[in-house]
Enzyme design. Sequence first.
Site, mmCIF file in Angstrom:
data_model
loop_
_atom_site.group_PDB
_atom_site.id
_atom_site.type_symbol
_atom_site.label_atom_id
_atom_site.label_comp_id
_atom_site.label_asym_id
_atom_site.label_seq_id
_atom_site.Cartn_x
_atom_site.Cartn_y
_atom_site.Cartn_z
ATOM 1 N N GLN A 8 37.739 -11.049 -22.065
ATOM 2 C CA GLN A 8 37.625 -11.850 -20.849
ATOM 3 C C GLN A 8 36.813 -11.141 -19.772
ATOM 4 O O GLN A 8 35.979 -11.755 -19.106
ATOM 5 C CB GLN A 8 39.022 -12.213 -20.355
ATOM 6 C CG GLN A 8 39.786 -13.098 -21.336
ATOM 7 C CD GLN A 8 41.219 -13.373 -20.920
ATOM 8 O OE1 GLN A 8 41.642 -13.011 -19.830
ATOM 9 N NE2 GLN A 8 41.978 -14.017 -21.798
ATOM 10 N N HIS A 37 44.190 -9.709 -31.288
ATOM 11 C CA HIS A 37 44.513 -8.278 -31.312
ATOM 12 C C HIS A 37 44.358 -7.731 -32.731
ATOM 13 O O HIS A 37 45.322 -7.701 -33.503
ATOM 14 C CB HIS A 37 45.944 -8.053 -30.826
ATOM 15 C CG HIS A 37 46.136 -8.271 -29.368
ATOM 16 N ND1 HIS A 37 46.067 -7.257 -28.441
ATOM 17 C CD2 HIS A 37 46.378 -9.413 -28.666
ATOM 18 C CE1 HIS A 37 46.273 -7.748 -27.231
ATOM 19 N NE2 HIS A 37 46.456 -9.051 -27.337
ATOM 20 N N VAL A 53 54.990 18.064 -37.419
ATOM 21 C CA VAL A 53 53.751 18.107 -38.198
ATOM 22 C C VAL A 53 52.615 17.550 -37.347
ATOM 23 O O VAL A 53 52.847 16.842 -36.370
ATOM 24 C CB VAL A 53 53.873 17.292 -39.509
ATOM 25 C CG1 VAL A 53 54.793 17.986 -40.489
ATOM 26 C CG2 VAL A 53 54.370 15.873 -39.233
ATOM 27 N N CYS A 64 41.242 -9.003 -26.295
ATOM 28 C CA CYS A 64 42.028 -9.895 -25.435
ATOM 29 C C CYS A 64 41.476 -9.862 -24.006
ATOM 30 O O CYS A 64 40.431 -10.439 -23.737
ATOM 31 C CB CYS A 64 43.499 -9.511 -25.501
ATOM 32 S SG CYS A 64 44.613 -10.789 -24.868
ATOM 33 N N LEU A 95 63.372 11.036 -31.100
ATOM 34 C CA LEU A 95 63.283 11.961 -32.234
ATOM 35 C C LEU A 95 62.353 11.445 -33.331
ATOM 36 O O LEU A 95 61.963 12.198 -34.216
ATOM 37 C CB LEU A 95 64.673 12.211 -32.821
ATOM 38 C CG LEU A 95 65.572 13.205 -32.092
ATOM 39 C CD1 LEU A 95 66.932 13.283 -32.780
ATOM 40 C CD2 LEU A 95 64.933 14.582 -32.048
ATOM 41 N N GLY A 96 62.038 10.153 -33.282
ATOM 42 C CA GLY A 96 61.177 9.589 -34.312
ATOM 43 C C GLY A 96 61.934 8.896 -35.423
ATOM 44 O O GLY A 96 61.553 8.995 -36.597
ATOM 45 N N LYS A 97 63.016 8.173 -35.056
ATOM 46 C CA LYS A 97 63.767 7.425 -36.085
ATOM 47 C C LYS A 97 62.866 6.419 -36.777
ATOM 48 O O LYS A 97 62.944 6.231 -37.993
ATOM 49 C CB LYS A 97 64.963 6.697 -35.448
ATOM 50 C CG LYS A 97 66.047 7.578 -34.904
ATOM 51 C CD LYS A 97 67.300 6.774 -34.564
ATOM 52 C CE LYS A 97 67.047 5.670 -33.544
ATOM 53 N NZ LYS A 97 66.645 6.198 -32.218
ATOM 54 N N GLY A 119 39.991 -7.510 -22.717
ATOM 55 C CA GLY A 119 38.687 -6.860 -22.848
ATOM 56 C C GLY A 119 37.576 -7.840 -23.154
ATOM 57 O O GLY A 119 36.415 -7.613 -22.779
ATOM 58 N N ILE A 160 59.575 6.454 -37.259
ATOM 59 C CA ILE A 160 58.643 7.110 -38.185
ATOM 60 C C ILE A 160 59.379 7.578 -39.434
ATOM 61 O O ILE A 160 58.892 7.423 -40.559
ATOM 62 C CB ILE A 160 57.954 8.302 -37.505
ATOM 63 C CG1 ILE A 160 57.096 7.842 -36.319
ATOM 64 C CG2 ILE A 160 57.109 9.072 -38.510
ATOM 65 C CD1 ILE A 160 55.904 7.035 -36.704
ATOM 66 N N GLU A 173 44.173 -4.771 -33.713
ATOM 67 C CA GLU A 173 44.890 -3.506 -33.932
ATOM 68 C C GLU A 173 46.211 -3.696 -34.660
ATOM 69 O O GLU A 173 46.720 -2.769 -35.306
ATOM 70 C CB GLU A 173 45.136 -2.792 -32.593
ATOM 71 C CG GLU A 173 46.124 -3.460 -31.664
ATOM 72 C CD GLU A 173 45.509 -4.457 -30.697
ATOM 73 O OE1 GLU A 173 46.094 -4.719 -29.636
ATOM 74 O OE2 GLU A 173 44.417 -4.983 -31.019
#
Length: 545
Positions: free
Chosen positions: A383, A515, A241, A379, A16-18, A381, A20, A517
Amino acid sequence: MITNYIFVTGGVVSSLGKGIAAASLAAILEARSLKVTIMKLDPYINLDPGTISPKQHGEVFVTEDGAETDLDLGHYERFIRTKMTRHNNFTTGAIYSEVLQKERRGDYLGSTVQVIPHITNAIKERIVIAAQGYDVALVEIGGTVGDIESLPFLEAIRQMVTDVGRSHALYIHLTLLPYLTTAGEVKTKPTQHSVKELLSIGIQPDVLICRSDHEVPDHERSKIALFCNVEKKAVISLKDVDSIYKIPKILQSQGLDQYICDKFNLKCPKANLGQWEQVLYEECHCEGTVSIGMVGKYIELPDAYKSVIEALKHAGLKNRVKVNIQLIDAQELLTVGIEKLAGLNAILIPGGFGHRGIEGMIVAAQYARENRIPYLGICLGMQVALIEFARHVAGMEKANSTEFDPDARYPVIGLITEWQNEDGEIAVRSEKSNLGGTMRVGAQKCHLVKGSLTHQLYEKPIIIERHRHRYEVNNMILPIIEAAGLSVSGRSMDKKLVEIIELPHHPWFVACQFHPEFTSTPRDGHPLFIGFVKSALAHHQDSLK
Protein backbone atom coordinates in the site's frame (compact mmCIF):
# COMPACT_ATOMS: atom_id res chain seq x y z
CA MET A 1 -7.41 -44.46 15.11
CA ILE A 2 -6.13 -44.02 18.65
CA THR A 3 -4.40 -40.69 19.19
CA ASN A 4 -1.47 -40.42 21.58
CA TYR A 5 -1.06 -37.16 23.47
CA ILE A 6 2.14 -35.40 24.51
CA PHE A 7 1.57 -32.48 26.88
CA VAL A 8 4.38 -29.92 27.02
CA THR A 9 4.71 -27.58 30.00
CA GLY A 10 7.37 -25.10 31.06
CA GLY A 11 8.85 -24.19 34.41
CA VAL A 12 11.26 -21.90 36.29
CA VAL A 13 11.12 -19.01 33.78
CA SER A 14 9.20 -18.06 30.66
CA SER A 15 10.59 -17.91 27.10
CA LEU A 16 12.45 -21.22 27.38
CA GLY A 17 11.38 -22.25 23.89
CA LYS A 18 8.57 -24.74 24.52
CA GLY A 19 7.25 -24.09 21.03
CA ILE A 20 10.60 -24.79 19.36
CA ALA A 21 11.14 -27.91 21.48
CA ALA A 22 7.64 -29.22 20.72
CA ALA A 23 8.01 -28.47 17.00
CA SER A 24 11.43 -30.15 16.88
CA LEU A 25 10.09 -33.28 18.55
CA ALA A 26 7.13 -33.27 16.16
CA ALA A 27 9.56 -33.06 13.23
CA ILE A 28 11.37 -36.19 14.41
CA LEU A 29 8.11 -38.10 14.91
CA GLU A 30 6.91 -36.99 11.48
CA ALA A 31 10.21 -38.26 10.05
CA ARG A 32 9.26 -41.64 11.53
CA SER A 33 6.20 -41.70 9.23
CA LEU A 34 3.79 -40.72 11.99
CA LYS A 35 0.93 -38.31 11.39
CA VAL A 36 1.55 -35.46 13.83
CA THR A 37 -0.13 -32.22 14.86
CA ILE A 38 0.62 -29.61 17.50
CA MET A 39 -1.62 -27.20 19.38
CA LYS A 40 -0.99 -24.21 21.62
CA LEU A 41 -3.18 -23.36 24.63
CA ASP A 42 -2.76 -19.72 25.65
CA PRO A 43 -3.78 -18.62 29.17
CA TYR A 44 -4.67 -14.99 28.42
CA ILE A 45 -8.25 -13.65 28.41
CA ASN A 46 -8.24 -12.23 24.85
CA LEU A 47 -10.37 -14.26 22.45
CA ASP A 48 -7.34 -14.46 20.15
CA PRO A 49 -4.11 -12.49 19.65
CA GLY A 50 -5.57 -10.57 16.71
CA THR A 51 -5.91 -7.28 18.58
CA ILE A 52 -2.90 -7.60 20.92
CA SER A 53 -0.05 -5.17 20.21
CA PRO A 54 2.81 -6.84 18.31
CA LYS A 55 5.15 -5.09 20.74
CA GLN A 56 3.65 -7.14 23.57
CA HIS A 57 2.89 -10.46 21.98
CA GLY A 58 4.87 -10.68 18.77
CA GLU A 59 3.38 -11.41 15.38
CA VAL A 60 -0.06 -12.82 14.71
CA PHE A 61 0.31 -15.99 12.65
CA VAL A 62 -2.49 -16.54 10.14
CA THR A 63 -3.61 -20.09 9.32
CA GLU A 64 -5.04 -21.22 5.99
CA ASP A 65 -8.57 -21.25 7.36
CA GLY A 66 -8.27 -17.66 8.55
CA ALA A 67 -7.52 -17.97 12.25
CA GLU A 68 -5.40 -15.29 13.92
CA THR A 69 -3.13 -17.31 16.18
CA ASP A 70 -0.02 -17.36 18.36
CA LEU A 71 3.37 -17.05 16.63
CA ASP A 72 4.28 -20.54 17.88
CA LEU A 73 1.99 -21.96 15.19
CA GLY A 74 4.43 -20.46 12.71
CA HIS A 75 7.19 -22.52 14.28
CA TYR A 76 4.97 -25.61 14.04
CA GLU A 77 4.35 -25.14 10.31
CA ARG A 78 8.02 -24.46 9.64
CA PHE A 79 9.03 -27.73 11.32
CA ILE A 80 6.28 -30.12 10.17
CA ARG A 81 4.19 -30.51 7.02
CA THR A 82 0.84 -30.48 8.82
CA LYS A 83 -1.09 -27.25 8.22
CA MET A 84 -2.41 -25.60 11.35
CA THR A 85 -6.08 -24.58 11.63
CA ARG A 86 -8.24 -22.54 14.00
CA HIS A 87 -8.48 -25.70 16.15
CA ASN A 88 -4.73 -25.67 16.89
CA ASN A 89 -4.76 -22.55 19.08
CA PHE A 90 -7.24 -21.35 21.67
CA THR A 91 -7.18 -19.09 24.69
CA THR A 92 -8.70 -18.88 28.14
CA GLY A 93 -10.87 -16.08 26.77
CA ALA A 94 -12.20 -18.28 23.97
CA ILE A 95 -12.99 -21.09 26.42
CA TYR A 96 -14.83 -18.82 28.86
CA SER A 97 -16.72 -17.17 26.00
CA GLU A 98 -17.87 -20.57 24.73
CA VAL A 99 -18.93 -21.75 28.19
CA LEU A 100 -20.81 -18.52 28.95
CA GLN A 101 -22.67 -18.72 25.65
CA LYS A 102 -23.74 -22.26 26.51
CA GLU A 103 -24.85 -21.10 29.95
CA ARG A 104 -26.98 -18.33 28.41
CA ARG A 105 -28.59 -20.83 26.04
CA GLY A 106 -29.41 -23.09 28.95
CA ASP A 107 -27.20 -25.94 27.78
CA TYR A 108 -26.17 -26.74 31.36
CA LEU A 109 -29.78 -27.21 32.48
CA GLY A 110 -29.55 -24.92 35.48
CA SER A 111 -26.27 -26.26 36.85
CA THR A 112 -23.86 -23.98 38.66
CA VAL A 113 -21.17 -23.33 36.06
CA GLN A 114 -17.70 -23.88 37.51
CA VAL A 115 -14.07 -24.20 36.44
CA ILE A 116 -14.35 -27.92 37.19
CA PRO A 117 -16.00 -29.54 35.31
CA HIS A 118 -17.36 -27.01 32.79
CA ILE A 119 -14.22 -25.07 31.86
CA THR A 120 -11.96 -28.12 31.98
CA ASN A 121 -14.43 -30.16 29.91
CA ALA A 122 -14.51 -27.42 27.26
CA ILE A 123 -10.70 -27.45 27.13
CA LYS A 124 -10.57 -31.24 26.78
CA GLU A 125 -13.23 -31.21 24.06
CA ARG A 126 -11.21 -28.75 22.00
CA ILE A 127 -8.02 -30.77 22.42
CA VAL A 128 -9.75 -33.96 21.26
CA ILE A 129 -11.29 -32.20 18.23
CA ALA A 130 -7.91 -30.83 17.11
CA ALA A 131 -6.24 -34.23 17.61
CA GLN A 132 -8.71 -36.29 15.55
CA GLY A 133 -7.07 -38.31 12.80
CA TYR A 134 -3.50 -38.02 14.08
CA ASP A 135 -1.15 -40.63 15.51
CA VAL A 136 0.40 -38.13 17.90
CA ALA A 137 -0.87 -34.76 19.11
CA LEU A 138 1.50 -32.46 20.98
CA VAL A 139 -0.21 -29.94 23.27
CA GLU A 140 1.85 -26.96 24.42
CA ILE A 141 0.55 -25.17 27.52
CA GLY A 142 1.42 -21.47 27.42
CA GLY A 143 2.89 -19.72 30.44
CA THR A 144 4.89 -21.15 33.31
CA VAL A 145 3.91 -23.75 35.91
CA GLY A 146 2.94 -21.79 38.99
CA ASP A 147 1.08 -19.07 37.08
CA ILE A 148 -2.51 -18.77 38.25
CA GLU A 149 -3.69 -18.26 34.66
CA SER A 150 -2.51 -21.72 33.56
CA LEU A 151 -4.26 -23.72 36.28
CA PRO A 152 -7.44 -24.63 34.31
CA PHE A 153 -5.33 -25.93 31.41
CA LEU A 154 -3.07 -27.94 33.72
CA GLU A 155 -6.09 -29.45 35.46
CA ALA A 156 -7.60 -30.36 32.09
CA ILE A 157 -4.48 -32.19 30.91
CA ARG A 158 -4.25 -33.93 34.29
CA GLN A 159 -7.75 -35.29 33.74
CA MET A 160 -7.01 -36.34 30.16
CA VAL A 161 -4.64 -39.08 31.29
CA THR A 162 -7.61 -40.78 32.92
CA ASP A 163 -9.81 -40.13 29.88
CA VAL A 164 -7.46 -41.54 27.22
CA GLY A 165 -5.48 -44.00 29.34
CA ARG A 166 -1.95 -43.78 30.74
CA SER A 167 -0.53 -45.69 27.78
CA HIS A 168 -1.69 -42.93 25.41
CA ALA A 169 -0.55 -39.81 27.28
CA LEU A 170 2.84 -38.45 28.22
CA TYR A 171 4.02 -35.31 30.01
CA ILE A 172 7.13 -33.36 28.98
CA HIS A 173 8.34 -30.57 31.24
CA LEU A 174 10.77 -28.00 29.88
CA THR A 175 12.89 -26.41 32.57
CA LEU A 176 15.96 -24.24 33.11
CA LEU A 177 19.28 -25.30 34.60
CA PRO A 178 21.15 -22.07 35.34
CA TYR A 179 24.93 -22.19 35.17
CA LEU A 180 26.80 -20.42 37.97
CA THR A 181 30.19 -19.28 36.76
CA THR A 182 31.55 -18.88 40.30
CA ALA A 183 30.60 -22.46 41.17
CA GLY A 184 31.45 -23.81 37.74
CA GLU A 185 28.33 -25.98 37.58
CA VAL A 186 24.68 -26.09 36.58
CA LYS A 187 22.18 -25.88 39.43
CA THR A 188 19.32 -28.38 39.56
CA LYS A 189 17.34 -26.98 42.48
CA PRO A 190 15.05 -24.72 40.38
CA THR A 191 14.12 -27.75 38.28
CA GLN A 192 13.37 -29.82 41.38
CA HIS A 193 11.06 -27.10 42.70
CA SER A 194 9.33 -26.74 39.33
CA VAL A 195 8.61 -30.48 39.22
CA LYS A 196 7.39 -30.29 42.82
CA GLU A 197 4.95 -27.56 41.72
CA LEU A 198 3.67 -29.84 38.95
CA LEU A 199 3.29 -32.73 41.38
CA SER A 200 1.16 -30.55 43.66
CA ILE A 201 -1.27 -30.21 40.74
CA GLY A 202 -1.27 -33.96 40.21
CA ILE A 203 1.05 -34.19 37.21
CA GLN A 204 4.18 -36.35 37.25
CA PRO A 205 6.35 -35.47 34.23
CA ASP A 206 7.62 -38.41 32.18
CA VAL A 207 10.35 -36.46 30.39
CA LEU A 208 12.41 -33.47 31.46
CA ILE A 209 14.04 -31.30 28.80
CA CYS A 210 16.69 -29.27 30.58
CA ARG A 211 17.62 -25.97 28.96
CA SER A 212 21.03 -24.55 29.74
CA ASP A 213 23.86 -22.63 28.14
CA HIS A 214 26.11 -25.58 29.03
CA GLU A 215 25.84 -29.31 28.41
CA VAL A 216 24.23 -31.05 31.39
CA PRO A 217 26.83 -33.46 32.88
CA ASP A 218 25.93 -37.12 33.27
CA HIS A 219 26.06 -37.00 37.07
CA GLU A 220 23.67 -34.03 37.11
CA ARG A 221 21.23 -35.94 34.91
CA SER A 222 21.36 -38.81 37.41
CA LYS A 223 20.66 -36.37 40.23
CA ILE A 224 17.70 -34.83 38.41
CA ALA A 225 16.29 -38.27 37.62
CA LEU A 226 16.52 -39.28 41.28
CA PHE A 227 14.94 -36.18 42.79
CA CYS A 228 12.30 -35.69 40.08
CA ASN A 229 11.25 -39.34 39.83
CA VAL A 230 11.95 -39.81 36.11
CA GLU A 231 14.14 -42.28 34.25
CA LYS A 232 17.66 -41.06 33.58
CA LYS A 233 17.25 -41.61 29.84
CA ALA A 234 14.23 -39.30 30.00
CA VAL A 235 16.35 -36.40 31.27
CA ILE A 236 17.27 -34.59 28.06
CA SER A 237 20.03 -31.99 27.84
CA LEU A 238 19.23 -29.12 25.49
CA LYS A 239 21.90 -26.45 25.53
CA ASP A 240 21.82 -23.19 23.59
CA VAL A 241 22.56 -23.55 19.87
CA ASP A 242 23.23 -21.08 17.08
CA SER A 243 20.46 -22.53 14.90
CA ILE A 244 17.05 -23.81 15.98
CA TYR A 245 17.17 -26.30 13.11
CA LYS A 246 19.86 -28.26 14.98
CA ILE A 247 17.41 -29.16 17.73
CA PRO A 248 15.67 -32.13 16.03
CA LYS A 249 19.06 -33.86 15.66
CA ILE A 250 20.00 -33.05 19.27
CA LEU A 251 16.78 -34.55 20.62
CA GLN A 252 17.08 -37.61 18.39
CA SER A 253 20.70 -38.20 19.40
CA GLN A 254 19.54 -38.59 23.02
CA GLY A 255 16.84 -41.09 22.04
CA LEU A 256 13.81 -38.95 22.90
CA ASP A 257 11.78 -40.07 19.89
CA GLN A 258 12.49 -43.75 20.56
CA TYR A 259 11.61 -43.32 24.24
CA ILE A 260 8.24 -41.85 23.25
CA CYS A 261 7.54 -44.52 20.63
CA ASP A 262 8.30 -47.21 23.20
CA LYS A 263 5.98 -45.56 25.73
CA PHE A 264 3.15 -45.46 23.20
CA ASN A 265 4.05 -48.88 21.76
CA LEU A 266 4.32 -47.37 18.28
CA LYS A 267 5.96 -49.57 15.66
CA CYS A 268 7.46 -47.21 13.12
CA PRO A 269 10.71 -46.83 11.14
CA LYS A 270 13.63 -44.83 12.46
CA ALA A 271 13.60 -41.12 11.72
CA ASN A 272 15.18 -40.01 8.47
CA LEU A 273 16.40 -36.48 9.14
CA GLY A 274 18.07 -36.09 5.76
CA GLN A 275 16.09 -32.97 4.90
CA TRP A 276 17.13 -31.31 8.15
CA GLU A 277 20.74 -32.29 7.57
CA GLN A 278 20.45 -30.56 4.18
CA VAL A 279 19.14 -27.40 5.88
CA LEU A 280 22.09 -27.44 8.27
CA TYR A 281 24.49 -28.04 5.38
CA GLU A 282 23.09 -24.99 3.58
CA GLU A 283 23.46 -22.93 6.76
CA CYS A 284 27.11 -23.91 7.13
CA HIS A 285 28.04 -23.35 3.48
CA CYS A 286 26.98 -19.78 2.77
CA GLU A 287 29.22 -18.15 0.17
CA GLY A 288 28.47 -14.49 0.83
CA THR A 289 26.39 -11.95 2.71
CA VAL A 290 23.64 -9.55 1.68
CA SER A 291 22.26 -6.67 3.74
CA ILE A 292 18.50 -6.24 3.69
CA GLY A 293 16.81 -3.36 5.47
CA MET A 294 13.41 -4.07 6.99
CA VAL A 295 11.61 -0.77 7.56
CA GLY A 296 8.87 -1.34 10.12
CA LYS A 297 6.74 -0.02 12.95
CA TYR A 298 7.40 -2.58 15.69
CA ILE A 299 11.15 -3.17 15.47
CA GLU A 300 11.59 -2.95 19.27
CA LEU A 301 10.44 -6.58 19.38
CA PRO A 302 11.84 -8.63 16.47
CA ASP A 303 9.24 -11.34 17.21
CA ALA A 304 6.69 -8.91 15.75
CA TYR A 305 8.15 -9.90 12.37
CA LYS A 306 9.14 -13.47 13.23
CA SER A 307 7.86 -15.15 10.07
CA VAL A 308 9.34 -12.46 7.80
CA ILE A 309 12.75 -12.80 9.45
CA GLU A 310 12.62 -16.60 9.16
CA ALA A 311 11.48 -16.41 5.52
CA LEU A 312 14.46 -14.19 4.67
CA LYS A 313 16.77 -16.70 6.35
CA HIS A 314 15.16 -19.56 4.41
CA ALA A 315 15.66 -17.67 1.14
CA GLY A 316 19.27 -17.09 2.14
CA LEU A 317 19.75 -20.85 2.52
CA LYS A 318 18.40 -21.48 -0.97
CA ASN A 319 20.72 -18.81 -2.42
CA ARG A 320 23.69 -19.94 -0.27
CA VAL A 321 24.09 -16.49 1.28
CA LYS A 322 23.80 -15.18 4.80
CA VAL A 323 21.11 -12.53 5.12
CA ASN A 324 22.08 -9.65 7.37
CA ILE A 325 18.75 -8.12 8.42
CA GLN A 326 18.88 -4.50 9.53
CA LEU A 327 15.76 -3.45 11.46
CA ILE A 328 14.99 0.20 10.71
CA ASP A 329 12.39 2.29 12.53
CA ALA A 330 10.25 3.96 9.86
CA GLN A 331 9.85 7.11 11.94
CA GLU A 332 13.61 7.60 12.17
CA LEU A 333 13.82 8.02 8.39
CA LEU A 334 11.99 11.32 8.86
CA THR A 335 14.01 12.53 11.85
CA VAL A 336 17.47 11.11 11.14
CA GLY A 337 17.28 10.94 7.35
CA ILE A 338 17.78 8.31 4.66
CA GLU A 339 21.41 7.63 5.60
CA LYS A 340 20.25 4.38 7.23
CA LEU A 341 19.21 3.12 3.79
CA ALA A 342 22.63 3.69 2.25
CA GLY A 343 24.58 0.54 1.54
CA LEU A 344 21.59 -1.80 1.64
CA ASN A 345 21.27 -4.48 -1.02
CA ALA A 346 17.48 -4.61 -0.73
CA ILE A 347 14.59 -3.04 1.18
CA LEU A 348 11.55 -4.80 2.63
CA ILE A 349 8.50 -3.16 4.17
CA PRO A 350 6.31 -5.64 6.12
CA GLY A 351 2.71 -5.45 7.28
CA GLY A 352 1.29 -3.23 10.00
CA PHE A 353 -1.66 -1.13 11.07
CA GLY A 354 -2.20 2.55 11.87
CA HIS A 355 -0.70 5.81 10.61
CA ARG A 356 2.47 5.90 12.74
CA GLY A 357 5.58 5.61 10.60
CA ILE A 358 3.74 5.63 7.27
CA GLU A 359 5.54 8.65 5.82
CA GLY A 360 8.88 7.06 6.71
CA MET A 361 7.87 3.90 4.86
CA ILE A 362 6.89 5.99 1.84
CA VAL A 363 10.37 7.56 1.92
CA ALA A 364 11.91 4.06 1.97
CA ALA A 365 9.77 2.90 -0.97
CA GLN A 366 10.73 6.02 -2.93
CA TYR A 367 14.41 5.45 -2.16
CA ALA A 368 14.20 1.86 -3.42
CA ARG A 369 12.38 2.89 -6.59
CA GLU A 370 14.60 5.83 -7.49
CA ASN A 371 17.88 4.08 -6.64
CA ARG A 372 16.86 0.81 -8.33
CA ILE A 373 17.29 -1.18 -5.13
CA PRO A 374 15.35 -4.48 -4.92
CA TYR A 375 12.09 -3.93 -3.04
CA LEU A 376 9.57 -6.30 -1.50
CA GLY A 377 6.41 -4.85 0.02
CA ILE A 378 4.10 -7.02 2.09
CA CYS A 379 0.50 -5.98 2.87
CA LEU A 380 1.04 -2.43 4.19
CA GLY A 381 4.32 -2.50 2.27
CA MET A 382 2.34 -2.80 -0.97
CA GLN A 383 0.00 0.00 0.00
CA VAL A 384 2.78 2.49 0.82
CA ALA A 385 4.55 1.58 -2.44
CA LEU A 386 1.36 2.38 -4.34
CA ILE A 387 0.87 5.65 -2.44
CA GLU A 388 4.48 6.65 -3.15
CA PHE A 389 4.15 5.88 -6.86
CA ALA A 390 0.86 7.76 -7.10
CA ARG A 391 2.36 10.84 -5.44
CA HIS A 392 5.71 11.04 -7.19
CA VAL A 393 5.15 9.40 -10.58
CA ALA A 394 1.43 9.52 -11.38
CA GLY A 395 1.09 13.16 -10.32
CA MET A 396 -1.40 12.57 -7.50
CA GLU A 397 -0.10 14.96 -4.88
CA LYS A 398 -1.15 13.98 -1.35
CA ALA A 399 -2.45 10.59 -2.50
CA ASN A 400 -3.11 8.43 0.54
CA SER A 401 -5.07 5.60 2.10
CA THR A 402 -8.38 6.35 3.77
CA GLU A 403 -6.95 4.53 6.79
CA PHE A 404 -4.53 7.43 7.28
CA ASP A 405 -6.50 10.28 5.71
CA PRO A 406 -10.27 9.67 5.37
CA ASP A 407 -10.61 12.84 3.25
CA ALA A 408 -7.68 12.19 0.91
CA ARG A 409 -8.05 13.83 -2.51
CA TYR A 410 -6.70 10.69 -4.14
CA PRO A 411 -7.73 7.71 -1.98
CA VAL A 412 -5.62 5.10 -3.76
CA ILE A 413 -6.24 2.66 -0.89
CA GLY A 414 -9.70 2.20 0.65
CA LEU A 415 -11.60 0.04 3.11
CA ILE A 416 -12.92 -3.25 1.79
CA THR A 417 -16.65 -2.97 2.33
CA GLU A 418 -17.56 -6.49 1.28
CA TRP A 419 -16.02 -9.74 0.10
CA GLN A 420 -16.74 -13.46 0.13
CA ASN A 421 -15.54 -15.25 3.28
CA GLU A 422 -14.35 -18.84 3.68
CA ASP A 423 -17.96 -20.06 4.03
CA GLY A 424 -19.01 -18.48 0.75
CA GLU A 425 -21.01 -15.77 2.51
CA ILE A 426 -20.71 -12.05 1.79
CA ALA A 427 -18.92 -10.28 4.67
CA VAL A 428 -19.69 -6.57 5.09
CA ARG A 429 -17.49 -4.06 6.96
CA SER A 430 -17.43 -0.34 7.68
CA GLU A 431 -15.25 2.15 9.58
CA LYS A 432 -17.38 1.47 12.67
CA SER A 433 -16.85 -2.30 12.68
CA ASN A 434 -15.00 -3.94 15.58
CA LEU A 435 -11.24 -4.33 15.22
CA GLY A 436 -11.25 -8.00 16.20
CA GLY A 437 -12.36 -10.62 13.67
CA THR A 438 -13.29 -8.13 10.94
CA MET A 439 -10.58 -8.58 8.30
CA ARG A 440 -10.14 -10.37 5.03
CA VAL A 441 -8.09 -13.14 6.52
CA GLY A 442 -6.91 -16.60 5.51
CA ALA A 443 -5.94 -18.35 2.28
CA GLN A 444 -7.19 -16.83 -0.97
CA LYS A 445 -6.55 -17.75 -4.59
CA CYS A 446 -4.73 -15.28 -6.80
CA HIS A 447 -4.46 -15.26 -10.60
CA LEU A 448 -1.05 -14.23 -11.94
CA VAL A 449 -0.46 -12.35 -15.18
CA LYS A 450 1.48 -14.51 -17.61
CA GLY A 451 4.96 -13.20 -18.30
CA SER A 452 5.14 -11.10 -15.15
CA LEU A 453 8.09 -11.39 -12.76
CA THR A 454 5.82 -12.92 -10.14
CA HIS A 455 4.57 -15.52 -12.63
CA GLN A 456 8.17 -16.43 -13.45
CA LEU A 457 8.95 -16.87 -9.74
CA TYR A 458 5.94 -19.04 -8.90
CA GLU A 459 5.97 -20.90 -12.25
CA LYS A 460 2.19 -21.38 -12.18
CA PRO A 461 -0.86 -19.28 -13.11
CA ILE A 462 -2.82 -19.57 -9.85
CA ILE A 463 -1.38 -19.35 -6.35
CA ILE A 464 -2.86 -19.55 -2.85
CA GLU A 465 -1.59 -17.15 -0.20
CA ARG A 466 -2.77 -15.94 3.20
CA HIS A 467 -4.23 -12.50 3.84
CA ARG A 468 -4.83 -10.28 6.86
CA HIS A 469 -6.04 -6.79 6.03
CA ARG A 470 -8.99 -4.40 5.85
CA TYR A 471 -7.86 -2.07 3.08
CA GLU A 472 -7.40 -2.68 -0.65
CA VAL A 473 -6.37 -0.85 -3.82
CA ASN A 474 -9.02 1.57 -5.12
CA ASN A 475 -9.92 0.26 -8.58
CA MET A 476 -11.47 3.60 -9.57
CA ILE A 477 -8.07 5.34 -9.46
CA LEU A 478 -5.94 2.37 -10.52
CA PRO A 479 -6.08 3.01 -14.32
CA ILE A 480 -4.29 6.36 -13.89
CA ILE A 481 -1.54 4.70 -11.86
CA GLU A 482 -1.17 1.88 -14.40
CA ALA A 483 -0.88 4.43 -17.21
CA ALA A 484 2.06 5.96 -15.34
CA GLY A 485 3.97 2.67 -15.54
CA LEU A 486 2.95 0.49 -12.61
CA SER A 487 1.86 -3.06 -13.46
CA VAL A 488 -0.73 -5.23 -11.71
CA SER A 489 0.58 -8.80 -11.92
CA GLY A 490 -1.86 -10.56 -9.61
CA ARG A 491 -5.59 -10.27 -8.89
CA SER A 492 -8.22 -12.12 -6.91
CA MET A 493 -10.04 -14.80 -8.88
CA ASP A 494 -13.01 -12.49 -9.48
CA LYS A 495 -10.55 -9.83 -10.75
CA LYS A 496 -11.94 -7.27 -8.30
CA LEU A 497 -9.03 -7.05 -5.85
CA VAL A 498 -5.41 -6.17 -6.65
CA GLU A 499 -3.07 -8.69 -5.01
CA ILE A 500 0.36 -7.98 -6.56
CA ILE A 501 2.00 -4.96 -8.19
CA GLU A 502 5.32 -4.64 -10.02
CA LEU A 503 7.49 -1.99 -11.68
CA PRO A 504 8.46 -3.58 -15.02
CA HIS A 505 11.46 -1.31 -15.66
CA HIS A 506 12.94 -1.73 -12.19
CA PRO A 507 15.50 -4.53 -11.52
CA TRP A 508 13.23 -6.09 -8.88
CA PHE A 509 10.23 -4.28 -7.41
CA VAL A 510 7.37 -6.49 -6.22
CA ALA A 511 4.70 -5.80 -3.62
CA CYS A 512 1.84 -8.05 -2.55
CA GLN A 513 -1.29 -7.60 -0.46
CA PHE A 514 -0.95 -11.07 1.06
CA HIS A 515 1.62 -12.43 3.55
CA PRO A 516 3.98 -14.87 1.77
CA GLU A 517 6.08 -15.24 4.93
CA PHE A 518 3.44 -17.49 6.50
CA THR A 519 4.09 -20.30 4.00
CA SER A 520 7.89 -20.21 3.90
CA THR A 521 9.73 -23.18 5.41
CA PRO A 522 13.45 -23.93 5.90
CA ARG A 523 13.19 -26.99 3.69
CA ASP A 524 11.43 -25.29 0.77
CA GLY A 525 11.75 -21.52 1.14
CA HIS A 526 9.21 -19.36 -0.71
CA PRO A 527 9.37 -18.21 -4.38
CA LEU A 528 8.97 -14.50 -3.62
CA PHE A 529 11.58 -14.44 -0.87
CA ILE A 530 14.00 -16.62 -2.84
CA GLY A 531 13.71 -14.26 -5.82
CA PHE A 532 14.03 -11.22 -3.55
CA VAL A 533 17.23 -12.43 -1.88
CA LYS A 534 18.62 -13.49 -5.26
CA SER A 535 18.06 -9.95 -6.53
CA ALA A 536 19.73 -8.56 -3.39
CA LEU A 537 22.75 -10.75 -4.14
CA ALA A 538 22.86 -9.47 -7.72
CA HIS A 539 22.68 -5.88 -6.44
CA HIS A 540 25.53 -6.61 -4.02
CA GLN A 541 27.68 -8.11 -6.77
CA ASP A 542 27.00 -5.15 -9.07
CA SER A 543 28.00 -2.73 -6.32
CA LEU A 544 31.41 -4.41 -6.11
CA LYS A 545 32.19 -3.90 -9.79
